[in-house]
Design a protein around this motif. Structure first.
Motif, PDB file in Angstrom:
ATOM      1  N   PRO A  55     -15.150  24.421  55.867  1.00 13.41           N
ATOM      2  CA  PRO A  55     -14.470  25.484  56.614  1.00 13.41           C
ATOM      3  C   PRO A  55     -14.684  26.885  56.052  1.00 13.41           C
ATOM      4  CG  PRO A  55     -12.880  24.213  55.340  1.00 13.41           C
ATOM      5  CD  PRO A  55     -14.181  23.460  55.309  1.00 13.41           C
ATOM      6  N   ALA A  56     -14.818  26.990  54.739  1.00 11.04           N
ATOM      7  CA  ALA A  56     -15.008  28.314  54.137  1.00 11.04           C
ATOM      8  C   ALA A  56     -16.245  29.006  54.685  1.00 11.04           C
ATOM      9  CB  ALA A  56     -15.103  28.188  52.624  1.00 11.04           C
ATOM     10  N   GLN A  57     -17.261  28.220  55.045  1.00 12.69           N
ATOM     11  CA  GLN A  57     -18.512  28.799  55.519  1.00 12.69           C
ATOM     12  C   GLN A  57     -18.372  29.495  56.870  1.00 12.69           C
ATOM     13  OE1 GLN A  57     -22.058  26.214  54.888  1.00 12.69           O
ATOM     14  NE2 GLN A  57     -20.580  24.770  54.044  1.00 12.69           N
ATOM     15  N   TYR A  58     -17.265  29.252  57.560  1.00 12.86           N
ATOM     16  CA  TYR A  58     -17.047  29.848  58.882  1.00 12.86           C
ATOM     17  C   TYR A  58     -16.189  31.114  58.814  1.00 12.86           C
ATOM     18  CZ  TYR A  58     -19.107  25.608  60.725  1.00 12.86           C
ATOM     19  OH  TYR A  58     -19.979  24.583  61.016  1.00 12.86           O
ATOM     20  N   CYS A  59     -15.846  31.541  57.602  1.00 15.11           N
ATOM     21  CA  CYS A  59     -14.983  32.714  57.447  1.00 15.11           C
ATOM     22  C   CYS A  59     -15.747  33.880  56.830  1.00 15.11           C
ATOM     23  CB  CYS A  59     -13.769  32.362  56.587  1.00 15.11           C
ATOM     24  SG  CYS A  59     -12.560  31.352  57.464  1.00 15.11           S
ATOM     25  N   ASP A  60     -15.285  35.082  57.144  1.00 17.53           N
ATOM     26  CA  ASP A  60     -15.965  36.300  56.693  1.00 17.53           C
ATOM     27  C   ASP A  60     -15.736  36.579  55.216  1.00 17.53           C
ATOM     28  OD1 ASP A  60     -16.947  37.085  59.339  1.00 17.53           O
ATOM     29  OD2 ASP A  60     -14.831  37.406  59.808  1.00 17.53           O
ATOM     30  N   PHE A  61     -14.531  36.245  54.730  1.00 19.56           N
ATOM     31  CA  PHE A  61     -14.193  36.517  53.341  1.00 19.56           C
ATOM     32  C   PHE A  61     -13.614  35.251  52.719  1.00 19.56           C
ATOM     33  CE2 PHE A  61     -13.671  40.361  55.871  1.00 19.56           C
ATOM     34  CZ  PHE A  61     -14.615  41.180  55.279  1.00 19.56           C
ATOM     35  N   ILE A  62     -14.177  34.865  51.583  1.00 16.20           N
ATOM     36  CA  ILE A  62     -13.795  33.621  50.931  1.00 16.20           C
ATOM     37  C   ILE A  62     -13.178  33.930  49.568  1.00 16.20           C
ATOM     38  CG2 ILE A  62     -14.614  31.422  50.005  1.00 16.20           C
ATOM     39  CD1 ILE A  62     -17.036  31.710  51.923  1.00 16.20           C
ATOM     40  N   PHE A  63     -11.999  33.369  49.329  1.00 16.45           N
ATOM     41  CA  PHE A  63     -11.383  33.418  48.006  1.00 16.45           C
ATOM     42  C   PHE A  63     -11.480  32.006  47.438  1.00 16.45           C
ATOM     43  CE2 PHE A  63      -9.668  37.048  50.141  1.00 16.45           C
ATOM     44  CZ  PHE A  63      -9.534  38.010  49.148  1.00 16.45           C
ATOM     45  N   ALA A  64     -12.131  31.873  46.294  1.00 15.48           N
ATOM     46  CA  ALA A  64     -12.474  30.545  45.803  1.00 15.48           C
ATOM     47  C   ALA A  64     -12.147  30.366  44.330  1.00 15.48           C
ATOM     48  CB  ALA A  64     -13.962  30.281  46.032  1.00 15.48           C
ATOM     49  N   GLU A  95     -13.946  39.264  67.310  1.00 15.85           N
ATOM     50  CA  GLU A  95     -13.519  40.553  66.760  1.00 15.85           C
ATOM     51  C   GLU A  95     -12.586  40.435  65.558  1.00 15.85           C
ATOM     52  OE1 GLU A  95     -11.000  40.063  70.604  1.00 15.85           O
ATOM     53  OE2 GLU A  95     -13.093  39.817  70.054  1.00 15.85           O
ATOM     54  N   ASP A  96     -12.146  39.221  65.235  1.00 14.34           N
ATOM     55  CA  ASP A  96     -11.234  39.019  64.107  1.00 14.34           C
ATOM     56  C   ASP A  96     -11.984  39.003  62.779  1.00 14.34           C
ATOM     57  OD1 ASP A  96      -8.841  38.745  65.608  1.00 14.34           O
ATOM     58  OD2 ASP A  96      -9.353  36.668  66.074  1.00 14.34           O
ATOM     59  N   TYR A  97     -11.272  39.455  61.747  1.00 13.62           N
ATOM     60  CA  TYR A  97     -11.746  39.284  60.371  1.00 13.62           C
ATOM     61  C   TYR A  97     -11.062  38.040  59.812  1.00 13.62           C
ATOM     62  CZ  TYR A  97     -13.389  44.115  60.675  1.00 13.62           C
ATOM     63  OH  TYR A  97     -14.031  45.270  61.035  1.00 13.62           O
ATOM     64  N   THR A  98     -11.856  37.052  59.423  1.00 10.34           N
ATOM     65  CA  THR A  98     -11.284  35.783  58.981  1.00 10.34           C
ATOM     66  C   THR A  98     -11.385  35.630  57.462  1.00 10.34           C
ATOM     67  OG1 THR A  98     -13.401  34.704  59.452  1.00 10.34           O
ATOM     68  CG2 THR A  98     -11.672  34.559  61.139  1.00 10.34           C
ATOM     69  N   VAL A  99     -10.365  34.999  56.895  1.00  6.98           N
ATOM     70  CA  VAL A  99     -10.272  34.810  55.441  1.00  6.98           C
ATOM     71  C   VAL A  99      -9.993  33.345  55.156  1.00  6.98           C
ATOM     72  CG1 VAL A  99      -8.906  35.339  53.374  1.00  6.98           C
ATOM     73  CG2 VAL A  99      -9.414  37.151  55.036  1.00  6.98           C
ATOM     74  N   TYR A 100     -10.705  32.790  54.174  1.00  2.00           N
ATOM     75  CA  TYR A 100     -10.420  31.424  53.736  1.00  2.00           C
ATOM     76  C   TYR A 100     -10.078  31.430  52.253  1.00  2.00           C
ATOM     77  CZ  TYR A 100     -10.284  26.427  53.607  1.00  2.00           C
ATOM     78  OH  TYR A 100      -9.825  25.151  53.490  1.00  2.00           O
ATOM     79  N   ILE A 101      -9.033  30.655  51.893  1.00  2.00           N
ATOM     80  CA  ILE A 101      -8.585  30.586  50.505  1.00  2.00           C
ATOM     81  C   ILE A 101      -8.512  29.116  50.107  1.00  2.00           C
ATOM     82  CG2 ILE A 101      -6.796  31.268  48.849  1.00  2.00           C
ATOM     83  CD1 ILE A 101      -5.789  33.276  50.987  1.00  2.00           C
ATOM     84  N   GLY A 102      -9.309  28.698  49.115  1.00  2.00           N
ATOM     85  CA  GLY A 102      -9.303  27.291  48.760  1.00  2.00           C
ATOM     86  C   GLY A 102      -9.876  27.010  47.390  1.00  2.00           C
ATOM     87  N   ASP A 103      -9.829  25.713  47.029  1.00  2.00           N
ATOM     88  CA  ASP A 103     -10.255  25.331  45.686  1.00  2.00           C
ATOM     89  C   ASP A 103     -11.050  24.030  45.607  1.00  2.00           C
ATOM     90  OD1 ASP A 103      -8.028  23.480  46.158  1.00  2.00           O
ATOM     91  OD2 ASP A 103      -8.155  23.090  44.005  1.00  2.00           O
ATOM     92  N   GLY A 104     -11.101  23.254  46.706  1.00  2.00           N
ATOM     93  CA  GLY A 104     -11.601  21.893  46.561  1.00  2.00           C
ATOM     94  C   GLY A 104     -12.719  21.493  47.499  1.00  2.00           C
ATOM     95  N   TYR A 105     -13.022  20.198  47.475  1.00  2.00           N
ATOM     96  CA  TYR A 105     -14.140  19.657  48.252  1.00  2.00           C
ATOM     97  C   TYR A 105     -13.895  19.743  49.762  1.00  2.00           C
ATOM     98  CZ  TYR A 105     -16.080  17.908  43.887  1.00  2.00           C
ATOM     99  OH  TYR A 105     -16.615  17.827  42.634  1.00  2.00           O
ATOM    100  N   SER A 106     -12.648  19.618  50.199  1.00  2.00           N
ATOM    101  CA  SER A 106     -12.370  19.692  51.637  1.00  2.00           C
ATOM    102  C   SER A 106     -12.482  21.117  52.163  1.00  2.00           C
ATOM    103  CB  SER A 106     -10.977  19.136  51.946  1.00  2.00           C
ATOM    104  OG  SER A 106      -9.962  19.984  51.447  1.00  2.00           O
ATOM    105  N   ASP A 107     -12.704  22.076  51.251  1.00  2.00           N
ATOM    106  CA  ASP A 107     -12.833  23.486  51.652  1.00  2.00           C
ATOM    107  C   ASP A 107     -14.282  23.930  51.802  1.00  2.00           C
ATOM    108  OD1 ASP A 107      -9.990  23.861  51.424  1.00  2.00           O
ATOM    109  OD2 ASP A 107     -10.252  23.884  49.252  1.00  2.00           O
ATOM    110  N   LEU A 108     -15.213  23.081  51.406  1.00  2.00           N
ATOM    111  CA  LEU A 108     -16.622  23.493  51.397  1.00  2.00           C
ATOM    112  C   LEU A 108     -17.128  23.815  52.794  1.00  2.00           C
ATOM    113  CD1 LEU A 108     -18.167  20.959  48.829  1.00  2.00           C
ATOM    114  CD2 LEU A 108     -16.840  23.044  48.410  1.00  2.00           C
TER     115      LEU A 108
END
Length: 241
Positions: free
Chosen positions: A178-187, A163-176
């Protein structure tokens, strides 16, 4: 009246919170720069995983001047708007966690310097031994997901649910991953290019003021749609577990 939505927010450290990738420049500065550059390239090219790259990078530094090492870390800057972002998250009941594939020694030192030691974070460890050397340890590794030393995906799964809305904020290769598991991505940077190539929906950002503006817009929406592919990926992990 629309009730404002709250978010579970996961933020990368190097190059996202900080202005530079400290985990990389430390070894270029204090180690063998040529070897360190080759190791980083091998990691980017997926010839070695993150754990191996950290072990190799640590070996490039000999006769470390600890005081100079600390002074260099203390000279590094964070995004000018990150403190405001942390306050914003606290004021709006958004949970914020730092997830980094970097090393706790410089992360903790920088957060302490900035008065942000209360922010929960997960990273790899840097251990100093009695002979003046040091080596990495990996308390959050995942043997089945071995691209990163600190499995950021697992932190997302452990600290959010359906039920949570998840957000990922990142810039690099180690973010490729985890970002895919979040609802909203800031890149930005490598993560932005990855999202574009793979047609993953994202919001570009330059600083955390941009993130605040977009989260305000999202949280005020009457209906907020989660990213379907992220839901599927989280479900796969739940089933495997």
């Amino acid at each position: 009246m629309v009730t404002k939505k709250t978010f579970k927010i996961f933020v990368d450290f190097d190059g996202t919170i900080t202005k530079k990738d400290i985990g990389e420049i430390l070894f270029l500065r204090f180690g063998d720069a040529e070897k360190a550059g080759e190791i980083v390239k091998d990691w980017i090219d997926q010839k070695i995983n993150s754990r191996e790259s950290w072990r190799l990078l640590c070996r490039t530094i000999e006769n470390l001047d600890k005081k100079e090492f600390d002074r260099f870390i203390d000279s590094q800057e964070i995004d000018d708007s990150f403190k405001t972002f942390v306050d914003y998250c606290n004021d709006n009941r958004h949970e914020i966690r730092i997830v980094s594939d970097g090393l706790d020694y410089y992360i903790d030192r920088i957060l302490n310097k900035e008065g942000l030691s209360f922010v929960q974070r997960f990273s790899n460890k840097l251990v100093f031994d009695n002979s003046g050397g040091f080596y990495p340890e990996f308390p959050y590794t995942d043997e089945e997901c071995d691209r990163c030393a600190n499995c950021k995906r697992n932190h997302i799964i452990n600290y959010s649910d359906d039920e949570d809305y998840t957000v990922y904020i990142g810039d690099g290769y180690s973010d490729l991953c985890p970002a895919q598991y979040c609802d909203f991505i800031f890149a930005k940077g490598s993560l932005l290019r990855y999202c574009e190539i793979n047609r993953i929906t994202y919001f570009p950002f330059e600083n955390f003021t941009d993130v605040i503006d977009k989260l305000n817009e999202l949280s005020a929406r009457k209906r907020l749609k989660k990213r379907y592919q992220a839901q599927l990926k989280r479900k796969e992990v739940y089933i495997q577990g």
